[in-house]
Design a protein around this motif. Structure first.
Motif, PDB file in Angstrom:
ATOM      1  N   VAL A 188      -4.726 -32.700 -37.688  1.00 22.03           N
ATOM      2  CA  VAL A 188      -3.462 -33.656 -37.809  1.00 22.03           C
ATOM      3  C   VAL A 188      -2.762 -33.531 -39.178  1.00 22.03           C
ATOM      4  O   VAL A 188      -3.518 -33.900 -40.062  1.00 22.03           O
ATOM      5  N   SER A 189      -1.609 -33.244 -39.240  1.00 21.87           N
ATOM      6  CA  SER A 189      -1.051 -33.023 -40.544  1.00 21.87           C
ATOM      7  C   SER A 189      -0.501 -34.755 -40.844  1.00 21.87           C
ATOM      8  O   SER A 189       0.128 -35.092 -40.107  1.00 21.87           O
ATOM      9  N   ILE A 190      -0.887 -34.805 -42.158  1.00 19.57           N
ATOM     10  CA  ILE A 190      -0.329 -36.305 -42.743  1.00 19.57           C
ATOM     11  C   ILE A 190       0.266 -36.177 -43.946  1.00 19.57           C
ATOM     12  O   ILE A 190      -0.289 -35.515 -44.855  1.00 19.57           O
ATOM     13  N   ARG A 191       1.668 -36.452 -43.929  1.00 22.65           N
ATOM     14  CA  ARG A 191       2.632 -36.234 -45.083  1.00 22.65           C
ATOM     15  C   ARG A 191       3.259 -37.725 -45.211  1.00 22.65           C
ATOM     16  O   ARG A 191       3.261 -38.467 -44.581  1.00 22.65           O
ATOM     17  N   LEU A 192       3.286 -37.537 -46.983  1.00 23.63           N
ATOM     18  CA  LEU A 192       4.199 -38.807 -47.131  1.00 23.63           C
ATOM     19  C   LEU A 192       5.398 -38.369 -47.932  1.00 23.63           C
ATOM     20  O   LEU A 192       5.428 -37.376 -48.753  1.00 23.63           O
ATOM     21  N   SER A 193       6.748 -38.340 -47.202  1.00 26.20           N
ATOM     22  CA  SER A 193       7.658 -37.927 -47.676  1.00 26.20           C
ATOM     23  C   SER A 193       7.622 -36.553 -48.049  1.00 26.20           C
ATOM     24  O   SER A 193       8.455 -36.004 -48.981  1.00 26.20           O
ATOM     25  N   GLY A 194       7.208 -35.719 -46.842  1.00 25.43           N
ATOM     26  CA  GLY A 194       7.032 -34.260 -46.976  1.00 25.43           C
ATOM     27  C   GLY A 194       6.170 -33.510 -47.646  1.00 25.43           C
ATOM     28  O   GLY A 194       5.856 -32.491 -47.742  1.00 25.43           O
ATOM     29  N   MET A 195       5.211 -34.354 -48.571  1.00 25.36           N
ATOM     30  CA  MET A 195       4.206 -34.120 -49.393  1.00 25.36           C
ATOM     31  C   MET A 195       2.706 -34.214 -48.660  1.00 25.36           C
ATOM     32  O   MET A 195       2.576 -35.185 -48.104  1.00 25.36           O
ATOM     33  N   ALA A 196       1.786 -33.178 -48.736  1.00 25.38           N
ATOM     34  CA  ALA A 196       0.475 -33.441 -47.980  1.00 25.38           C
ATOM     35  C   ALA A 196       0.005 -34.424 -48.721  1.00 25.38           C
ATOM     36  O   ALA A 196      -0.384 -34.428 -49.910  1.00 25.38           O
ATOM     37  N   ALA A 197      -0.395 -35.631 -48.015  1.00 24.89           N
ATOM     38  CA  ALA A 197      -1.189 -36.841 -48.231  1.00 24.89           C
ATOM     39  C   ALA A 197      -2.340 -36.424 -48.791  1.00 24.89           C
ATOM     40  O   ALA A 197      -2.788 -36.863 -49.764  1.00 24.89           O
ATOM     41  N   ARG A 198      -3.228 -35.408 -48.416  1.00 24.35           N
ATOM     42  CA  ARG A 198      -4.631 -35.037 -48.740  1.00 24.35           C
ATOM     43  C   ARG A 198      -4.432 -34.565 -50.226  1.00 24.35           C
ATOM     44  O   ARG A 198      -5.379 -34.941 -50.968  1.00 24.35           O
ATOM     45  N   SER A 199      -3.637 -33.995 -50.592  1.00 24.97           N
ATOM     46  CA  SER A 199      -3.474 -33.190 -52.041  1.00 24.97           C
ATOM     47  C   SER A 199      -2.692 -34.203 -52.933  1.00 24.97           C
ATOM     48  O   SER A 199      -3.065 -34.187 -54.124  1.00 24.97           O
ATOM     49  N   PHE A 200      -1.702 -34.888 -52.404  1.00 24.97           N
ATOM     50  CA  PHE A 200      -0.698 -35.406 -53.680  1.00 24.97           C
ATOM     51  C   PHE A 200      -0.661 -36.848 -53.568  1.00 24.97           C
ATOM     52  O   PHE A 200      -0.305 -37.556 -54.272  1.00 24.97           O
ATOM     53  N   ALA A 201      -1.157 -37.513 -52.420  1.00 24.02           N
ATOM     54  CA  ALA A 201      -1.371 -39.043 -52.551  1.00 24.02           C
ATOM     55  C   ALA A 201      -2.250 -39.617 -53.321  1.00 24.02           C
ATOM     56  O   ALA A 201      -3.452 -39.340 -53.435  1.00 24.02           O
ATOM     57  N   SER A 202      -1.858 -40.731 -53.786  1.00 24.41           N
ATOM     58  CA  SER A 202      -2.809 -41.623 -54.570  1.00 24.41           C
ATOM     59  C   SER A 202      -3.851 -42.430 -53.803  1.00 24.41           C
ATOM     60  O   SER A 202      -3.732 -42.251 -52.479  1.00 24.41           O
ATOM     61  N   GLN A 203      -4.808 -42.926 -54.144  1.00 27.68           N
ATOM     62  CA  GLN A 203      -6.046 -43.477 -53.299  1.00 27.68           C
ATOM     63  C   GLN A 203      -5.112 -44.647 -52.591  1.00 27.68           C
ATOM     64  O   GLN A 203      -5.649 -44.976 -51.388  1.00 27.68           O
ATOM     65  N   GLY A 204      -4.325 -45.373 -53.233  1.00 27.82           N
ATOM     66  CA  GLY A 204      -3.483 -46.533 -52.599  1.00 27.82           C
ATOM     67  C   GLY A 204      -2.822 -46.180 -51.575  1.00 27.82           C
ATOM     68  O   GLY A 204      -2.665 -46.537 -50.568  1.00 27.82           O
ATOM     69  N   GLN A 205      -2.274 -45.079 -51.596  1.00 28.74           N
ATOM     70  CA  GLN A 205      -1.323 -44.237 -50.774  1.00 28.74           C
ATOM     71  C   GLN A 205      -2.186 -43.912 -49.287  1.00 28.74           C
ATOM     72  O   GLN A 205      -1.669 -44.166 -48.075  1.00 28.74           O
ATOM     73  N   GLN A 206      -3.146 -43.195 -49.598  1.00 28.80           N
ATOM     74  CA  GLN A 206      -4.192 -42.962 -48.684  1.00 28.80           C
ATOM     75  C   GLN A 206      -4.670 -43.874 -47.872  1.00 28.80           C
ATOM     76  O   GLN A 206      -4.830 -43.966 -46.557  1.00 28.80           O
ATOM     77  N   ARG A 207      -5.025 -45.054 -48.579  1.00 33.98           N
ATOM     78  CA  ARG A 207      -5.546 -46.245 -47.815  1.00 33.98           C
ATOM     79  C   ARG A 207      -4.471 -46.931 -46.890  1.00 33.98           C
ATOM     80  O   ARG A 207      -4.719 -47.438 -45.866  1.00 33.98           O
ATOM     81  N   SER A 208      -2.877 -46.886 -47.596  1.00 33.38           N
ATOM     82  CA  SER A 208      -2.043 -47.319 -46.764  1.00 33.38           C
ATOM     83  C   SER A 208      -1.813 -46.625 -45.438  1.00 33.38           C
ATOM     84  O   SER A 208      -1.435 -47.151 -44.632  1.00 33.38           O
ATOM     85  N   ALA A 209      -2.014 -45.247 -45.688  1.00 32.17           N
ATOM     86  CA  ALA A 209      -1.514 -44.214 -44.392  1.00 32.17           C
ATOM     87  C   ALA A 209      -2.722 -44.529 -43.385  1.00 32.17           C
ATOM     88  O   ALA A 209      -2.567 -44.770 -42.198  1.00 32.17           O
ATOM     89  N   VAL A 210      -4.060 -44.730 -43.594  1.00 36.45           N
ATOM     90  CA  VAL A 210      -5.089 -45.039 -42.733  1.00 36.45           C
ATOM     91  C   VAL A 210      -4.898 -46.458 -42.230  1.00 36.45           C
ATOM     92  O   VAL A 210      -4.995 -46.651 -40.884  1.00 36.45           O
ATOM     93  N   LEU A 211      -4.490 -47.270 -42.918  1.00 34.40           N
ATOM     94  CA  LEU A 211      -4.394 -48.557 -42.495  1.00 34.40           C
ATOM     95  C   LEU A 211      -3.270 -48.452 -41.396  1.00 34.40           C
ATOM     96  O   LEU A 211      -3.142 -49.262 -40.397  1.00 34.40           O
ATOM     97  N   ALA A 212      -1.923 -47.921 -41.572  1.00 31.83           N
ATOM     98  CA  ALA A 212      -0.808 -47.723 -40.746  1.00 31.83           C
ATOM     99  C   ALA A 212      -1.444 -47.164 -39.426  1.00 31.83           C
ATOM    100  O   ALA A 212      -1.077 -47.384 -38.606  1.00 31.83           O
ATOM    101  N   MET A 213      -2.375 -46.249 -39.699  1.00 37.66           N
ATOM    102  CA  MET A 213      -2.663 -45.435 -38.431  1.00 37.66           C
ATOM    103  C   MET A 213      -3.703 -46.240 -37.710  1.00 37.66           C
ATOM    104  O   MET A 213      -3.730 -46.303 -36.082  1.00 37.66           O
ATOM    105  N   LYS A 214      -4.633 -46.971 -38.258  1.00 39.28           N
ATOM    106  CA  LYS A 214      -5.377 -48.023 -37.370  1.00 39.28           C
ATOM    107  C   LYS A 214      -4.719 -49.207 -36.522  1.00 39.28           C
ATOM    108  O   LYS A 214      -4.745 -49.133 -35.295  1.00 39.28           O
ATOM    109  N   LEU A 215      -3.502 -49.621 -37.224  1.00 40.28           N
ATOM    110  CA  LEU A 215      -2.785 -50.562 -36.619  1.00 40.28           C
ATOM    111  C   LEU A 215      -1.908 -49.920 -35.392  1.00 40.28           C
ATOM    112  O   LEU A 215      -1.906 -50.415 -34.464  1.00 40.28           O
ATOM    113  N   ALA A 216      -1.657 -48.554 -35.995  1.00 43.43           N
ATOM    114  CA  ALA A 216      -0.696 -47.858 -34.866  1.00 43.43           C
ATOM    115  C   ALA A 216      -1.778 -47.497 -33.607  1.00 43.43           C
ATOM    116  O   ALA A 216      -1.397 -47.682 -32.239  1.00 43.43           O
ATOM    117  N   GLU A 217      -3.174 -47.315 -33.702  1.00 47.38           N
ATOM    118  CA  GLU A 217      -3.970 -47.160 -32.616  1.00 47.38           C
ATOM    119  C   GLU A 217      -4.146 -48.377 -31.726  1.00 47.38           C
ATOM    120  O   GLU A 217      -4.027 -48.288 -30.614  1.00 47.38           O
TER     121      GLU A 217
END
Length: 358
Positions: free
Chosen positions: A258-287
């Motif tokens: 599953v590709s996870i991107r923030l505004s077109g950029m690969a979150a795994r490579s370019f997202a900060s720790q805070g952005q990564q945690r925000s993405a996971v939080l959003a995904m768990k709430l979506a679940e």
């Protein structure tokens, strides 16, 4: 959906337990290794899934005991229901409303819950295995039949891999490979369809949550990334020589991501720790959101020592979004939230003993 009571005997380090939680926020405090996560794990097993910690069933029985027995009373589908489970010799046996079940898959979809633990924070930074596991676990609750489909695919994949290894010693077996290819394609393509369909429902909800957390600074974009181009049958034909050499199947949903991107950029490579945690939080709430849509009622939510990994703003957003659900929150220290007396409560876990706190 609400947990009404849980009883446990011989489960992990828990002393004989009879737990009657509140309908709202249940905060369970205690030092590490006291049994807080074990309590959540006992309830989670009634979703029909495996331990969210990856433990084998034999490891769930208390040391020195021959078996463990747990029972859950819960309100679902506008009525009170009961489920019982016995773990003995590495085997789980369960009944629902007094009717014995042939396997755990028959519990899937009856009691629905979402678990959020610190391990989930690696969803973005970790490898494809974690993201596939997240997707498959969520799908099993939304579509109970998916668990059987996934099991058939795994069985077929294991059989094909075993055959690939045997062909090296018995060339005459090569003629049987197309039989397993056909089965693998049938189940594999069905899995890909189910995963894509789930992501179509899931992605907009996750994106909306991420926008709320980040206040619109970035966009969360999720997409399915297959390990092959074209159809699976063609991919298997193209990879046959390599598969025979390695003894493993190199194309199929067991290799997808599953590709996870923030505004077109690969979150795994370019997202900060805070952005990564925000993405996971959003995904768990979506679940939780997709599960609520599918089963027609809000799932129970387990937060296992996760608030300590989030800053105050993300904590506040998470708890606000979970208002109105039954939530079980564990932690070593009392969090900066106090359960409402009307529908919440505080409990202390100490050496396997759970005590309500006034």
């Amino acid at each position: 959906m609400k947990v009404l009571s849980l009883t446990a005997r011989g489960f992990r380090n828990l002393e004989p337990l009879q737990f009657s939680p509140h309908e709202g926020l249940n905060v369970i405090c205690g030092e590490n290794a006291q049994g807080k996560t074990n309590l959540l794990e006992a309830m989670w097993l009634f979703t029909g899934g495996r331990s969210f910690r990856g433990a084998k069933d034999a490891e769930l029985v208390r040391v020195g005991e021959e078996q463990a027995k747990i029972a859950l009373s819960f309100f679902s589908q506008e009525r009170e229901q009961t489920a019982d489970m016995t773990l003995r010799g590495g085997v789980r046996r369960a009944s629902l409303n007094g009717v014995p079940k042939k396997g755990m898959a028959e519990l899937v979809g009856r009691f629905c819950a979402v678990i959020f633990s610190p391990e989930h924070l690696s969803l973005v930074k970790g490898g494809p295995v974690e993201r596939r596991a997240f997707l498959d676990s969520a799908l099993c609750q939304v579509r109970p039949s998916y668990a059987a489909l996934f099991a058939r695919y795994r069985h077929t994949l294991n059989q094909r891999n075993a055959l690939l290894k045997d062909i090296a010693r018995h060339a005459e077996l090569l003629d049987t490979l197309p039989i397993w290819d056909e089965r693998l394609c049938r189940y594999g393509e069905a899995i890909v369809r189910e995963r894509r369909s789930y992501l179509e429902r899931f992605s907009p909800i996750a994106a909306a949550h991420y926008e709320g957390i980040s206040r619109g600074r970035e966009r969360l974009e999720l997409s399915y990334e297959p390990s092959f181009s074209g159809d699976l049958a063609q991919a298997l034909r193209h990879s046959r020589r390599e598969d025979l050499r390695s003894g493993h199947t190199s194309a199929g949903p067991h290799r997808d991501d599953v590709s996870i991107r923030l505004s077109g950029m690969a979150a795994r490579s370019f997202a900060s720790q805070g952005q990564q945690r925000s993405a996971v939080l959003a995904m768990k709430l979506a679940e939780a959101g997709v599960l609520a849509q599918s089963c027609g009622e809000e799932p129970v939510v387990f937060l296992d020592d996760v608030l300590s990994e989030l800053d105050a703003a993300r904590q506040e957003y998470l708890l606000r979004q979970l208002h109105g659900r039954q939530v079980f929150l564990t932690g070593c220290e009392l969090p900066g939230v106090v359960p409402e007396k009307e529908d919440g409560g505080l409990f202390l876990m100490d050496r396997g003993v759970l005590q309500p706190q006034s």
